[in-house]
Scaffold this active site. Structure first.
Site, PDB file in Angstrom:
ATOM      1  N   SER A 485       0.830  -1.225   0.174  1.00  0.00           N
ATOM      2  CA  SER A 485       0.099   0.029  -0.053  1.00  0.00           C
ATOM      3  C   SER A 485       0.960   1.261   0.049  1.00  0.00           C
ATOM      4  O   SER A 485       0.629   2.303  -0.712  1.00  0.00           O
ATOM      5  CB  SER A 485      -0.951   0.006   1.228  1.00  0.00           C
ATOM      6  OG  SER A 485      -1.600   1.167   1.305  1.00  0.00           O
ATOM      7  N   GLY A 488       2.295   1.931  -3.564  1.00  0.00           N
ATOM      8  CA  GLY A 488       1.388   2.471  -4.237  1.00  0.00           C
ATOM      9  C   GLY A 488       1.089   4.016  -4.165  1.00  0.00           C
ATOM     10  O   GLY A 488       1.053   4.702  -5.200  1.00  0.00           O
ATOM     11  N   HIS A 489       1.135   4.319  -2.787  1.00  0.00           N
ATOM     12  CA  HIS A 489       1.013   5.741  -2.584  1.00  0.00           C
ATOM     13  C   HIS A 489       2.135   6.556  -2.988  1.00  0.00           C
ATOM     14  O   HIS A 489       1.783   7.683  -3.572  1.00  0.00           O
ATOM     15  CB  HIS A 489       0.798   5.961  -1.000  1.00  0.00           C
ATOM     16  CG  HIS A 489      -0.762   5.708  -0.743  1.00  0.00           C
ATOM     17  ND1 HIS A 489      -1.238   4.406  -0.384  1.00  0.00           N
ATOM     18  CD2 HIS A 489      -1.801   6.188  -0.443  1.00  0.00           C
ATOM     19  CE1 HIS A 489      -2.545   4.448  -0.025  1.00  0.00           C
ATOM     20  NE2 HIS A 489      -3.062   5.698   0.182  1.00  0.00           N
ATOM     21  N   GLU A 490       3.381   6.092  -2.847  1.00  0.00           N
ATOM     22  CA  GLU A 490       4.521   6.811  -3.224  1.00  0.00           C
ATOM     23  C   GLU A 490       4.607   6.915  -4.789  1.00  0.00           C
ATOM     24  O   GLU A 490       4.978   7.985  -5.039  1.00  0.00           O
ATOM     25  CB  GLU A 490       5.644   6.107  -2.654  1.00  0.00           C
ATOM     26  CG  GLU A 490       6.989   6.793  -3.075  1.00  0.00           C
ATOM     27  CD  GLU A 490       7.127   8.273  -2.565  1.00  0.00           C
ATOM     28  OE1 GLU A 490       7.872   9.049  -3.101  1.00  0.00           O
ATOM     29  OE2 GLU A 490       6.499   8.551  -1.246  1.00  0.00           O
ATOM     30  N   MET A 493       2.483   9.868  -5.770  1.00  0.00           N
ATOM     31  CA  MET A 493       2.884  11.156  -5.363  1.00  0.00           C
ATOM     32  C   MET A 493       4.045  11.489  -6.182  1.00  0.00           C
ATOM     33  O   MET A 493       4.304  12.669  -6.564  1.00  0.00           O
ATOM     34  CB  MET A 493       3.279  11.066  -3.901  1.00  0.00           C
ATOM     35  CG  MET A 493       1.936  10.910  -2.901  1.00  0.00           C
ATOM     36  SD  MET A 493       0.786  12.318  -3.103  1.00  0.00           S
ATOM     37  CE  MET A 493       1.731  13.639  -2.467  1.00  0.00           C
TER      38      MET A 493
END
Length: 557
Positions: A485, A488-490, A493
């Protein structure tokens, strides 16, 4: 008397007579008479029942002495009700032990009026902002972000269409795995081939926005859609791969002497989120047609059939089923989904309008309350040399961004989980609309991760946590789930700012020690304080990370 004689030659006899009235109804006359006779000096006397002997009930037929007990009871009840109505000269108030609607012990949950008030407040904000802009610039809206929506729009549309089309490769690829009896079966080479294709597919489509030099708005939309399609593709391929193995085992039982007698495995689902071995304690030692062998066949056949019972593998391997799955607002593939009876066109139109309304409000908030603050703070930080002054500028910037980011966070939640997913649910008649739970009452980050984004949480629980837990244990499975997770967020961004700094990854992984602290006995008992801390950390974290990300974005530009 002579005064009462009417003179024939005079038109007026100078005598005052009352004006004639209309005759009153007999019941009205009786009520007036009872009221006038029942009043003494303006006070209403208590009602005296004149029918104590049972000869009359006052308003109903007389009740004979030998009437049945039920008839007498009904008559008495009518008289008591009428007597109570006559005695209630002033309304009474009933008091009881109750709590207010906002009390934590209250069972009241309908606060839809505050939801309407939220939209009214946003409408007022938008109108006043446009009026102020028109007064200052002669235009109701700024155009700094609006113009980004139309840059290379055709590039975005064509690339998105091709990206969706390339996911369809997994359907013929799976048919090859299913029909193979050698090295290309799902268990042997199919899993590796599918995984390699997904990695190459993701790398290519993540690179496309950089190659075509898109704006960050187009890049955000395209990348989020890329992540959605990647999860859909993975769920479709791996669940059907499991079903192909199950079908192979069922066919092998036609010759029991050479077939595996291991218990059937139920893939993780809504009812069984962790998956399970069915009838694990049942031992099948012989090849004869006994109860154990029949039960194993039934368990394997049930696994190949949808819970509703209308679709059986491999009948689901069709283009119509696949494209229907792409449109359904879910990331976990199933043979069949519950469907509503028809499309609610009023609701669909309302959700489409609300989607564009949320995007409009998000743009206004970004243009008016976020971007100017970030630009001003960047200029001031470049001129600042003292550490204290830099810290004061950062503190002031974050404080100015708290409320706009709170509104942005809520609007992003609404536009994705309520309106976009709801619109696709109406289009496909997808009946399960449980896209989120009451995450706003969360007391720790683990609870928030379960309730804020139910589709992604269900995917991670089914295809990451549940599949890795039997091999590496609960703690390592949790760590792997958070790691995926966070990556995926990185990626999201990094694609926005075109810089890989690890802010999103670090903030995501820091949730693990925070969750461990929040689950201690002393902290867990203070629910209200935990919820306040959750909201404060959420809003401040968004403001702080966005400030650093904008700084990196301006440096890269």
């Amino acid at each position: 008397m002579s005064s009462t004689n009417v003179q024939p030659n005079d038109s007026h006899d100078n005598i005052l007579r009352p004006r004639p009235r209309k005759p009153q109804h007999a019941q009205v006359t009786e009520l007036v008479r009872e009221h006038s006779t029942g009043s003494v000096h303006g006070h209403l006397e208590p009602h005296v029942d004149e029918t104590a002997s049972g000869a009359t009930s006052g308003r109903s037929s007389p009740i004979p002495e030998n009437a049945p007990a039920s008839t007498k009871a009904l008559s008495s009840a009518r008289k008591q009700v009428r007597a109570e109505q006559r005695r209630r000269l002033f309304p009474t108030i009933e008091y009881a032990s109750r709590v207010s609607h906002f009390d934590p012990e209250s069972d009241y949950r309908d606060f839809h009026g505050f939801f309407n008030l939220f939209w009214i407040g946003l409408a007022i904000m938008g109108i006043t902002t446009m009026l102020r802009n028109y007064k200052d610039t002669g235009y109701p809206l700024r155009i700094q972000i609006w113009t980004l929506f139309t840059v290379k729009l055709w590039h975005l549309a064509i690339a998105d269409f091709l990206m969706v089309g390339t996911t369809a490769v997994i359907l013929p690829l799976h048919k090859v795995f299913r029909s193979s009896r050698g090295a290309l079966t799902w268990k042997k080479g199919g899993t590796a081939i599918q995984s390699i294709y997904q990695v190459l597919w993701l790398a290519f489509w993540v690179a496309v926005p950089f190659i075509l030099n898109w704006t960050w708005t187009s890049q955000v939309f395209f990348l989020l859609h890329t992540m959605v399609l990647l999860m859909k593709m993975h769920s479709y391929a791996f669940y059907n791969g499991h079903l192909s193995q199950t079908e192979e085992r069922l066919r092998a039982l036609d010759e029991p002497h050479s077939a595996s007698k291991a218990p059937a495995y139920n893939y993780p689902s809504v009812e069984k989120p962790m998956g399970e071995l069915v009838h694990e304690d049942m031992k099948i030692d012989s090849d004869s047609e006994d109860e154990g062998l029949s039960q194993l066949r039934e368990d394997l056949a049930r696994e190949l059939t949808s819970p509703i019972g209308n679709v059986t593998y491999p009948r689901n391997l069709s283009w119509s089923n696949y494209f229907d799955y792409l449109l359904c607002p879910t990331l976990c593939y199933e043979l069949e989904y519950p469907r509503s009876a028809s499309i609610n066109w009023t609701s669909l139109i309302a959700k489409i309008i609300a989607t564009f309304g949320c995007i409009f409000l998000l743009t206004i908030i970004s243009e008016e309350f976020i971007l100017p603050v970030l630009q001003d703070s960047t200029v001031r930080l470049d001129k600042s040399s003292a550490v204290l002054e830099t810290l004061l500028i950062l503190a002031e910037t974050i404080s100015w961004l708290l409320f706009p980011f709170m509104l942005t966070f809520l609007l992003v939640f609404l536009v994705i989980f309520e309106y976009v997913l709801g619109a696709f649910a109406e289009i496909t008649r997808f009946a399960d609309r449980h896209f989120y739970s009451d995450w706003w009452n969360s007391t720790d980050w683990m609870e928030f991760s379960r309730e804020w984004n139910v589709p992604v949480y269900s995917f991670l629980r089914r295809h990451v946590y549940a599949t890795s837990k039997p091999s590496i244990g609960r703690n390592m499975a949790t760590l792997i789930t958070f790691l995926i997770s966070a990556v995926g967020h990185e990626i999201v961004m990094a694609c926005i700012t075109k810089k890989l700094r690890g802010y999103g990854f670090i903030c995501q992984m820091l949730q693990l020690p925070i969750v461990m602290l929040q689950r201690t006995r002393w902290v867990r008992s203070h629910k209200t304080a935990n919820n306040v801390l959750f909201w404060a950390s959420m809003i401040m974290g968004l403001s702080l990370v966005s400030r650093f990300r904008f700084h990196q974005l301006t440096i890269s530009v």
